[in-house]
Design a protein around this motif. Structure first.
Motif, mmCIF file in Angstrom:
data_model
loop_
_atom_site.group_PDB
_atom_site.id
_atom_site.type_symbol
_atom_site.label_atom_id
_atom_site.label_comp_id
_atom_site.label_asym_id
_atom_site.label_seq_id
_atom_site.Cartn_x
_atom_site.Cartn_y
_atom_site.Cartn_z
ATOM 1 N N UNK A 185 11.467 2.983 -12.646
ATOM 2 C CA UNK A 185 12.604 3.783 -12.183
ATOM 3 C C UNK A 185 13.308 3.070 -11.036
ATOM 4 N N UNK A 186 14.637 2.977 -11.090
ATOM 5 C CA UNK A 186 15.366 2.393 -9.961
ATOM 6 C C UNK A 186 15.464 3.376 -8.799
ATOM 7 N N UNK A 208 5.482 1.653 -5.250
ATOM 8 C CA UNK A 208 6.399 2.663 -4.739
ATOM 9 C C UNK A 208 5.825 4.065 -4.775
ATOM 10 N N UNK A 209 6.618 4.993 -4.276
ATOM 11 C CA UNK A 209 6.252 6.405 -4.216
ATOM 12 C C UNK A 209 7.331 7.237 -4.900
ATOM 13 N N UNK A 219 3.906 11.682 -4.281
ATOM 14 C CA UNK A 219 2.753 10.959 -4.825
ATOM 15 C C UNK A 219 2.924 9.490 -4.482
ATOM 16 N N UNK A 220 1.895 8.905 -3.827
ATOM 17 C CA UNK A 220 1.986 7.545 -3.325
ATOM 18 C C UNK A 220 1.383 6.498 -4.238
ATOM 19 N N UNK A 221 1.520 5.246 -3.829
ATOM 20 C CA UNK A 221 1.008 4.114 -4.589
ATOM 21 C C UNK A 221 -0.511 4.211 -4.741
ATOM 22 N N UNK A 222 -0.990 3.912 -5.941
ATOM 23 C CA UNK A 222 -2.427 3.918 -6.269
ATOM 24 C C UNK A 222 -3.059 5.291 -6.066
ATOM 25 N N UNK A 239 12.989 5.211 -4.012
ATOM 26 C CA UNK A 239 12.916 3.756 -3.952
ATOM 27 C C UNK A 239 12.513 3.273 -5.351
ATOM 28 N N UNK A 240 12.630 1.975 -5.646
ATOM 29 C CA UNK A 240 12.168 1.503 -6.948
ATOM 30 C C UNK A 240 10.682 1.821 -7.139
ATOM 31 N N UNK A 241 10.355 2.373 -8.303
ATOM 32 C CA UNK A 241 8.990 2.816 -8.587
ATOM 33 C C UNK A 241 8.561 2.311 -9.961
ATOM 34 N N UNK A 242 7.319 1.877 -10.047
ATOM 35 C CA UNK A 242 6.689 1.571 -11.334
ATOM 36 C C UNK A 242 5.426 2.427 -11.432
#
Length: 283
Positions: A185-186, A208-209, A219-222, A239-242
């Motif tokens: 997601x951008x 990202x979050x 919901x945060x990274x990892x 922010x950009x998220x994967x």
């Protein structure tokens, strides 16, 4: 009914195999499962010492493993004579069934090794079926391009966007009707899409979050975010998220696990151990 973020399971640093450093979210304890999902491990390091020892020969019985490589080169070999090279973007879908003995070893001496291993349970009726596996090249994984500029790699299941268009994944027809999507997601984008209402589903941002659901819970990274029941979900990226979205139809059977063996009863676990020690596990 829209799904909300129901529970958060932060990934914990640990090691597996011959000392490979990983982060484990689902599967870090018997209570941290989401039927039919047993475990999700993330590996991500630029330091060769963190991954070089790999995963030497070891057994499995009673479930499926899915290895998804983002960066690096891993070699799979098993007792059936199969040999599969996994490189960036590739997936291996392996059904251990009644038993498989395999190894997963890095084929690089330096650089980044990054990816995931997922364990999906099998119902009792399939735990003793013959072992099988399939390698899926990155170019053979369908992608859905989002109007926001993002994209969804559909590894398993079907992705249906809010405009009604559907993308069928590389893997379909599993008894658990597994979903496995890699969503990019951008920044400043929102997406809403449908999900099978009875599936258990979780999401796992690995870069990202994001904000999840109508109540926009963070919901945060990892962190594995377990979703409530419902027929759709909304995700917002500032922010950009994967992230990974993973789920399946619950099996609803008892689980007995001892390391790489996942069965329904302790007697079946004892049988698996005895079969392995006496050379019968893999038939």
């Amino acid at each position: 009914m829209s799904r909300q973020l129901q529970q958060i399971i932060p990934a914990l640093a640990t090691s597996d195999g011959a000392g490979v450093k990983i982060k484990r979210s689902l599967g870090q304890s018997p209570g941290a499962r989401l039927d039919p999902i047993l475990m999700l491990d993330e590996f991500n390091s630029d330091e060769a010492a963190d991954y070089l020892a790999g995963f030497p020969s070891h057994p499995h019985r009673g479930f499926e493993t899915v290895t998804y490589m983002l960066d690096g080169h891993m070699l799979h070999e098993d007792h059936m004579g199969n040999r599969g090279d996994l490189r960036a973007g590739d997936v291996q879908w392996m059904t251990a069934g009644r038993g498989i003995i395999h190894s997963e070893m890095p084929q690089q001496l330096e650089g980044r090794m990054r990816g995931f291993q997922l364990w999906i349970n099998l119902p009792a009726a399939e735990k003793m079926k013959p072992a099988a596996y399939r390698d899926i090249a990155a170019n053979d994984i369908p992608e859905h391009l989002l109007t926001s500029g993002g994209r969804v790699k559909v590894i398993a299941g079907e992705f249906t966007a809010d405009d009604g268009t559907t993308t069928r994944g590389a893997i379909n027809g599993t008894s658990t009707e597994a979903l496995y999507w890699d969503i990019h997601l951008p920044a400043a984008s929102t997406i809403e899409f449908s999900l099978p209402e009875q599936h258990h589903v979780f999401i796992y941002p690995y870069e990202g979050e994001l904000l999840v659901g109508d109540d926009r819970r963070g919901l945060g990274t990892s962190q594995a975010g377990l979703l409530s029941p419902g027929s759709s979900v909304q995700l917002e990226a500032k922010e950009p998220v994967r992230l990974l979205l993973i789920g399946g139809k619950p099996i609803g059977e008892p689980i007995a696990q001892y390391g790489p063996f996942v069965m329904n009863t302790s007697d079946e676990i004892e049988q698996a151990i005895d079969d392995y020690r006496n050379g019968r596990l893999a038939g």
